[in-house]
Design a protein around this motif. Structure first.
Motif, PDB file in Angstrom:
ATOM      1  N   PHE B 330      24.772 -29.752 -28.882  1.00  0.00           N
ATOM      2  CA  PHE B 330      25.639 -29.294 -29.980  1.00  0.00           C
ATOM      3  C   PHE B 330      26.913 -28.643 -29.451  1.00  0.00           C
ATOM      4  O   PHE B 330      26.869 -27.856 -28.510  1.00  0.00           O
ATOM      5  CB  PHE B 330      24.892 -28.279 -30.846  1.00  0.00           C
ATOM      6  CG  PHE B 330      23.710 -28.864 -31.579  1.00  0.00           C
ATOM      7  CD1 PHE B 330      23.909 -29.664 -32.695  1.00  0.00           C
ATOM      8  CD2 PHE B 330      22.398 -28.621 -31.160  1.00  0.00           C
ATOM      9  CE1 PHE B 330      22.814 -30.203 -33.380  1.00  0.00           C
ATOM     10  CE2 PHE B 330      21.325 -29.151 -31.832  1.00  0.00           C
ATOM     11  CZ  PHE B 330      21.522 -29.954 -32.951  1.00  0.00           C
ATOM     12  N   HIS B 331      28.021 -28.985 -30.088  1.00  0.00           N
ATOM     13  CA  HIS B 331      29.299 -28.363 -29.732  1.00  0.00           C
ATOM     14  C   HIS B 331      29.972 -27.824 -30.995  1.00  0.00           C
ATOM     15  O   HIS B 331      29.753 -28.340 -32.095  1.00  0.00           O
ATOM     16  CB  HIS B 331      30.226 -29.385 -29.077  1.00  0.00           C
ATOM     17  CG  HIS B 331      29.645 -29.984 -27.841  1.00  0.00           C
ATOM     18  ND1 HIS B 331      29.653 -29.331 -26.637  1.00  0.00           N
ATOM     19  CD2 HIS B 331      29.001 -31.175 -27.642  1.00  0.00           C
ATOM     20  CE1 HIS B 331      29.045 -30.100 -25.724  1.00  0.00           C
ATOM     21  NE2 HIS B 331      28.642 -31.221 -26.314  1.00  0.00           N
ATOM     22  N   GLY B 332      30.798 -26.850 -30.791  1.00  0.00           N
ATOM     23  CA  GLY B 332      31.514 -26.283 -31.939  1.00  0.00           C
ATOM     24  C   GLY B 332      32.108 -24.947 -31.555  1.00  0.00           C
ATOM     25  O   GLY B 332      32.677 -24.793 -30.467  1.00  0.00           O
ATOM     26  N   LYS B 333      31.942 -23.993 -32.438  1.00  0.00           N
ATOM     27  CA  LYS B 333      32.523 -22.671 -32.174  1.00  0.00           C
ATOM     28  C   LYS B 333      31.672 -21.878 -31.190  1.00  0.00           C
ATOM     29  O   LYS B 333      32.195 -21.078 -30.411  1.00  0.00           O
ATOM     30  CB  LYS B 333      32.644 -21.882 -33.489  1.00  0.00           C
ATOM     31  CG  LYS B 333      33.751 -22.402 -34.400  1.00  0.00           C
ATOM     32  CD  LYS B 333      33.733 -21.705 -35.743  1.00  0.00           C
ATOM     33  CE  LYS B 333      34.825 -22.233 -36.658  1.00  0.00           C
ATOM     34  NZ  LYS B 333      36.143 -21.713 -36.332  1.00  0.00           N
ATOM     35  N   VAL B 334      30.364 -22.093 -31.241  1.00  0.00           N
ATOM     36  CA  VAL B 334      29.469 -21.264 -30.419  1.00  0.00           C
ATOM     37  C   VAL B 334      29.715 -21.496 -28.926  1.00  0.00           C
ATOM     38  O   VAL B 334      29.758 -20.539 -28.148  1.00  0.00           O
ATOM     39  CB  VAL B 334      27.992 -21.529 -30.794  1.00  0.00           C
ATOM     40  CG1 VAL B 334      27.054 -20.767 -29.872  1.00  0.00           C
ATOM     41  CG2 VAL B 334      27.751 -21.137 -32.253  1.00  0.00           C
ATOM     42  N   ASP B 335      29.929 -22.751 -28.522  1.00  0.00           N
ATOM     43  CA  ASP B 335      30.162 -23.010 -27.091  1.00  0.00           C
ATOM     44  C   ASP B 335      31.658 -23.008 -26.749  1.00  0.00           C
ATOM     45  O   ASP B 335      32.043 -23.315 -25.625  1.00  0.00           O
ATOM     46  CB  ASP B 335      29.509 -24.328 -26.663  1.00  0.00           C
ATOM     47  CG  ASP B 335      30.267 -25.546 -27.191  1.00  0.00           C
ATOM     48  OD1 ASP B 335      31.089 -25.367 -28.130  1.00  0.00           O
ATOM     49  OD2 ASP B 335      30.048 -26.656 -26.690  1.00  0.00           O
ATOM     50  N   GLY B 336      32.496 -22.673 -27.722  1.00  0.00           N
ATOM     51  CA  GLY B 336      33.923 -22.546 -27.438  1.00  0.00           C
ATOM     52  C   GLY B 336      34.690 -23.864 -27.452  1.00  0.00           C
ATOM     53  O   GLY B 336      35.864 -23.893 -27.088  1.00  0.00           O
ATOM     54  N   THR B 337      34.049 -24.960 -27.865  1.00  0.00           N
ATOM     55  CA  THR B 337      34.791 -26.224 -27.963  1.00  0.00           C
ATOM     56  C   THR B 337      35.923 -26.091 -28.985  1.00  0.00           C
ATOM     57  O   THR B 337      37.001 -26.644 -28.812  1.00  0.00           O
ATOM     58  CB  THR B 337      33.836 -27.365 -28.366  1.00  0.00           C
ATOM     59  OG1 THR B 337      32.795 -27.425 -27.404  1.00  0.00           O
ATOM     60  CG2 THR B 337      34.559 -28.703 -28.425  1.00  0.00           C
ATOM     61  N   LEU B 338      35.641 -25.335 -30.039  1.00  0.00           N
ATOM     62  CA  LEU B 338      36.687 -25.007 -31.028  1.00  0.00           C
ATOM     63  C   LEU B 338      36.819 -23.488 -31.100  1.00  0.00           C
ATOM     64  O   LEU B 338      35.850 -22.771 -30.839  1.00  0.00           O
ATOM     65  CB  LEU B 338      36.297 -25.576 -32.403  1.00  0.00           C
ATOM     66  CG  LEU B 338      36.506 -27.088 -32.551  1.00  0.00           C
ATOM     67  CD1 LEU B 338      35.742 -27.619 -33.760  1.00  0.00           C
ATOM     68  CD2 LEU B 338      37.994 -27.439 -32.657  1.00  0.00           C
TER      69      LEU B 338
END
Lengths: 370, 646
Positions: B330-338
């Motif tokens: 999963f990618h998104g805000k949690v891993d800093g992708t956004l």
């Protein structure tokens, strides 16, 4: 001699707590204002040099230069400063009567000057309740309403610029030593700019210290109706009290408590008798109802002679003992202040960016401290 | 033809999201609408107010969001359809009632519409309202484009009645305030009758009293509604998928981020590699649908604003499915992708997708971008964030600032919400020292005003606009008055809810629909609190300063200074000059004056400009609103004002 602007004025005077609130920097610009005894700088001004700094009696004052300008004499030669004569005096029969602090000499001289046109306006300090207020007085009959000592530092000089703006050209000023010092710097500045001297006569008042109005108010307001105060006095030692006379009787406050309201600036003040005035007036210790009158300049001398001749003033020789005592007290004050300014690094700071509170030539300093 | 009144189904209009929402509500037969103004939500109630008379509706700007929600709920309890709007943080204000409304349930369809402001374009917070749906166990839906804004609003009322639950429809700035083509549907012909039925059984939600008790039973009922909602959502046409059957990367998104995601995938030319699952129903999550899509790919990117709401909830759901679908990345805000805060945009989404798919993408050639940056710095004129010419706030803060400096005890002002929040900046002479939620300035002041006993001798002031006063300042002032808190409330009464566009408030004699109503007297309320009240015109600089100083020095509990002057942009004042103002070029000494340009350097009204050629001040006649305040700023009387004959 380098002058500075209001940024430095704030750093050197306001932020160091050395402002005495004399009003010399007020009415010159939109930034500096006075309110209830305090000077406020509303916004920073970026001018590198201004009259505010040049006039201020607490910023970079060169006492040797001022003494040279006013009296043509070196600074600190004697305790009470350059003078021609010393008298005991009081108001004459033709002077308007009132409640006076002691002899009514100042009110009498001012009324005389207005009556004779020696001055066209007098800058005096009146009072609403406890709050001292500058007044521009042109009617001799109104002079007495400004009589009696205020004890609280007053922005009297703010009225000087207002009087100049209003077109008065022969202005008389009554002020404490710091106010008279500022007026001397105002006159020096006028000369350097090629402008006429706006001040026709200065009457200095003896002063050992003034009081911060707001602190004095907070000491007194719980104990008396400050709106109804008629007169304040500090009786001679060993009383050690301040007496407040009002509608509801007399209030006595220990001097120790009152002294907590003395502004920090007074500790660096070298002048007890308003050395840069034309004449200086104070109490005559031990003789209630009489003043000590020091005549310093030829125009001051002419004033005293004419006022006496005109029946506005009564003079008599001042007792030698009283002069001696005054000399000693004034010398002590100058010595204490000079030493303190040196110790605190406010006198001719050595090198660096630090600007001085007072400037004195090394030999003048040595003379004072010897 | 006005799109709100148009009775030709199929007609197409270019509508803002908020317009589409208003039309959707009309098509659903809404009878009562209430809200509190707040960007980006205000146009919904504004639009409905305009046609309330024609449509036999009742529309009001309520005193605050909680009361707005109660007003709307009352209509629902009486069997009508109702809606309630607010900006994101308004939900916080209303949330206490909403918690209870969730348990008690509703009768007529009721839709709550919070409009969030990602990036805080017109806010001083970046609140996320979606969490309230989960927290308070309410169904949540999010339109993904302008057509959906209309259709989903219309559907939300049916859903609310089907579930007998209030439904939350969440919008964001870029949906509420952007525009797109919208095809309208039919308007119903209704004769609405309101009746509150309460004589049924205590536990019958449809005929008994509308209450939350017995809590355990009703709460269970509420959770069953959420289960039913999930079942409905599994087949919702507002959840869509576009992309290959087995995408390399699956984007899960909602709301305006749907548009960013589509644009990003298009720009990158990755339609055959990246899929987009757009969710219109975001709480409860349709888990079967999610399982189906999570099974098709190994990598998922969440594109959403503001907080990782979908991301965290779908990850939690995926944990339950792990046995069947296996591990997922999963990618998104949690891993800093956004980015975790601020508004998203197509560029940020492109960057994220490019990174995850190993695609190289330059929006513009590097050289072009560099040149553009240089040009924007060197050629665009510098502009302050400032008050308008003739704004009463500039004069008010000039007065307040100077009074506090004269007082000299380092007094300060607790700020509140309105244009005047900008007084933290030089345009308000940096006078505000706190800024939080509606009414908090006076609440904080009430607290500061008690600290004298701990040696704090600084004068404490708070400011409040007239609308803010009614919204949340009254309780704070009651507190201050009752506890003898040593403060001065400065009421900046500019006769309207000016910042959001002159919506009515209780202090005015007109309501949202334009009908005459009794005006509530602010001054009388303050006097009733026992406060010493002074009133002044902030344009009278000298008079105001004098009153202020007396008020500050007077001490003694809660005091009020009402500074009354109409907003310069209000319809009453706009274009009407009180004074013709000019600079007397003889008197203005310009550079050689000792004033150090206080007029154009400090006071800085946009209509007072520094003439670089003449080296003097000048009035920009086009911008000048004729308030005349600058005349009192110049000590040399070089700014001259002459009263305009009326």
């Amino acid at each position: 001699m380098k002058n500075y602007g209001s940024v430095q004025l704030k750093e050197d005077v306001l932020d160091r707590g050395l402002c005495i609130g004399c009003g010399a920097c007020i009415s010159l610009c939109p930034y500096l204002r006075t309110h209830r005894g305090r000077t406020a700088m509303l916004f920073p001004c970026t001018q590198e040099s201004g009259r505010c700094y040049a006039f201020c009696p607490k910023a970079g004052v060169d006492l040797d230069a001022v003494s040279g300008f006013i009296h043509g004499r070196p600074y600190g030669e004697s305790g009470v400063g350059p003078h021609l004569s010393v008298h005991a005096s009081r108001a004459g029969d033709r002077a308007p009567g009132s409640v006076f602090q002691s002899g009514g000499t100042v009110s009498a001289l001012v009324a005389f000057m207005l009556e004779r046109g020696i001055i066209d306006a007098a800058i005096l300090t009146g009072r609403t309740g406890l709050l001292p207020e500058p007044r521009i007085v042109t009617d001799p009959g109104e002079v007495a309403s400004c009589a009696t000592s205020k004890y609280a530092a007053a922005p009297t000089l703010s009225a000087l610029q207002e009087a100049r703006d209003a077109g008065f050209r022969k202005i008389g000023l009554v002020g404490t030593p710091c106010q008279i010092l500022a007026s001397a710097q105002i006159r020096m500045h006028a000369e350097s700019e090629g402008l006429p001297d706006p001040i026709a006569m200065t009457i200095g008042l003896f002063c050992t210290w003034a009081l911060d109005f707001r602190k004095l108010e907070s000491i007194l307001k719980e104990r008396t109706d400050i709106a109804a105060i008629d007169k304040i006095d500090i009786p001679p030692p060993p009383a050690e009290v301040m007496e407040i006379y009002g509608k509801g009787g007399t209030l006595t406050v220990p001097l120790g408590e009152i002294r907590t309201a003395i502004p920090a600036a007074c500790a660096y003040c070298t002048d007890m008798t308003a050395e840069f005035a034309d004449v200086s007036v104070g109490m005559l210790e031990g003789t209630p109802g009489m003043n000590t009158l020091i005549v310093r300049t030829s125009r001051g001398d002419a004033l005293v002679r004419d006022a006496a001749a005109g029946g506005f003033l009564k003079t008599e020789p001042c007792p030698a003992g009283a002069i001696q005592e005054l000399e000693g007290a004034a010398e002590q004050k100058r010595k204490r202040a000079t030493a303190k300014a040196s110790e605190d690094g406010l006198m001719n700071p050595a090198g660096g960016e630090r600007r001085p509170h007072i400037r004195l030539a090394a030999e003048t300093q040595a003379r004072i401290l010897s | 033809m006005n799109y709100l009144k148009c009775r030709k189904p199929g007609e197409e209009f270019l509508l803002m999201g908020n317009d589409a929402i208003a039309r959707g509500a009309l098509e659903a037969g809404v009878s009562v609408a209430a809200g509190y103004p707040g960007t980006p939500s205000s146009e919904i109630v504004e639009n409905l107010a305009k046609i309330a008379g024609d449509m036999e509706m009742y529309v009001e700007w309520s005193v605050n969001e909680k009361v707005a929600m109660e007003v709307a709920a009352a209509a629902s309890f009486a069997g009508l359809r109702s809606l309630c709007t607010m900006k994101q943080n308004g939900v916080n204000v209303a949330s206490d009632f909403l918690l209870h409304l969730g348990i008690s349930g509703v009768r007529g369809g009721m839709v709550v519409i919070p409009c969030d402001d990602p990036g805080a374009l017109s806010s001083i917070n970046e609140g996320e309202s979606r969490h309230f749906a989960r927290l308070l166990e309410l169904p949540l839906i999010e339109p993904g484009d302008f057509q959906e804004a209309l259709e989903m609003t219309r559907w939300a009322f049916d859903l609310s009645e089907e579930l007998r639950s209030v439904v939350m429809l969440r919008s964001v700035t870029r949906l509420s305030h952007a525009s797109g083509n919208v095809r309208i549907g039919p308007l119903p012909d209704l004769k609405r009758r309101a009746r509150f039925v309460y004589d049924g059984s205590l536990i019958d939600p449809l005929t008994g009293p509308v209450i939350t008790m017995p809590v355990a039973i009703r709460h269970k009922g509420q959770q069953e509604k959420i289960k039913r909602a999930e079942a409905i959502f599994e087949n919702s046409p507002f959840n869509t998928y576009e992309g290959p059957e087995q995408p390399e990367l699956l984007i899960i998104t909602s709301s305006a981020c749907t548009l960013y995601s589509r644009e990003a995938v298009h720009e990158l030319g990755l339609r055959d590699r990246v899929g987009i699952l757009k969710l219109g129903t975001t709480w409860p999550l349709p888990k079967r649908l999610l399982k189906k899509h999570l099974s098709t790919t190994g990598r998922i990117l969440f594109v959403e604003e503001v907080l990782p709401f979908l991301e965290e909830n779908i990850k939690a759901a995926a944990a339950d499915m792990m046995g069947e679908i296996g591990l997922r990345e999963f990618h998104g805000k949690v891993d800093g992708t956004l980015p975790g805060s601020g508004e998203l945009n197509p560029d940020l989404v492109i960057e994220a997708i490019a990174k995850l798919t190993g695609t190289v993408y330059h929006a513009v050639p590097e050289e072009y971008a560099r040149k553009g940056q240089i040009l924007s710095f060197t050629t665009a004129p510098g502009r302050d964030l400032t008050f308008c010419p003739g704004c009463p706030h500039r004069a008010s803060f000039w007065d307040i600032h100077n009074v506090l400096e004269l007082d000299g005890r380092q007094g300060f002002v607790c700020g509140d919400i309105g244009c005047y929040t900008m007084a933290i900046l030089p345009c308000g002479f940096s006078t505000l020292k706190t800024s939080h939620s509606m009414g908090s300035g006076s609440g904080l002041a009430s607290g500061f005003g008690q600290l004298g006993r701990f040696g704090m001798d600084q004068p404490v002031l708070s400011v409040s606009g007239d609308s803010t006063f009614f919204h949340a300042v009254i309780p704070a002032m009651v507190n201050a008055a009752h506890h003898k808190s040593d403060i001065i409330l400065v009421l900046l009464d500019n006769a309207g809810t000016a910042m959001t566009g002159f919506q009515s408030h209780p202090g005015l004699a007109v309501n949202a629909q334009g009908d005459p109503v009794p005006a509530v007297d602010i001054e009388a309320i303050c006097r009733a609190l026992g406060a010493h009240v002074e009133t002044s015109d902030p344009f009278d600089v000298e008079g105001t300063e004098k009153k202020f100083l007396e008020l500050i020095e007077g001490g003694g509990g809660a005091r009020v200074m009402i500074l009354r002057q109409t907003c310069a942009l209000s319809p009453e004042r706009k274009g009407k000059k009180r004074y013709e103002v000019r600079v007397d070029e003889e008197k203005c000494l310009g550079d050689s004056c000792g004033c150090d340009r206080i007029c154009t350097r400090i006071f800085r009204c946009p209509a007072l400009v520094w003439d670089k050629e003449k080296r003097k001040a000048r009035i920009d006649e086009v911008l000048c609103a004729g308030c005349g305040v600058c005349a009192s700023v110049c000590r040399n009387n070089a700014i001259v004002k002459e009263e305009v004959a009326r």
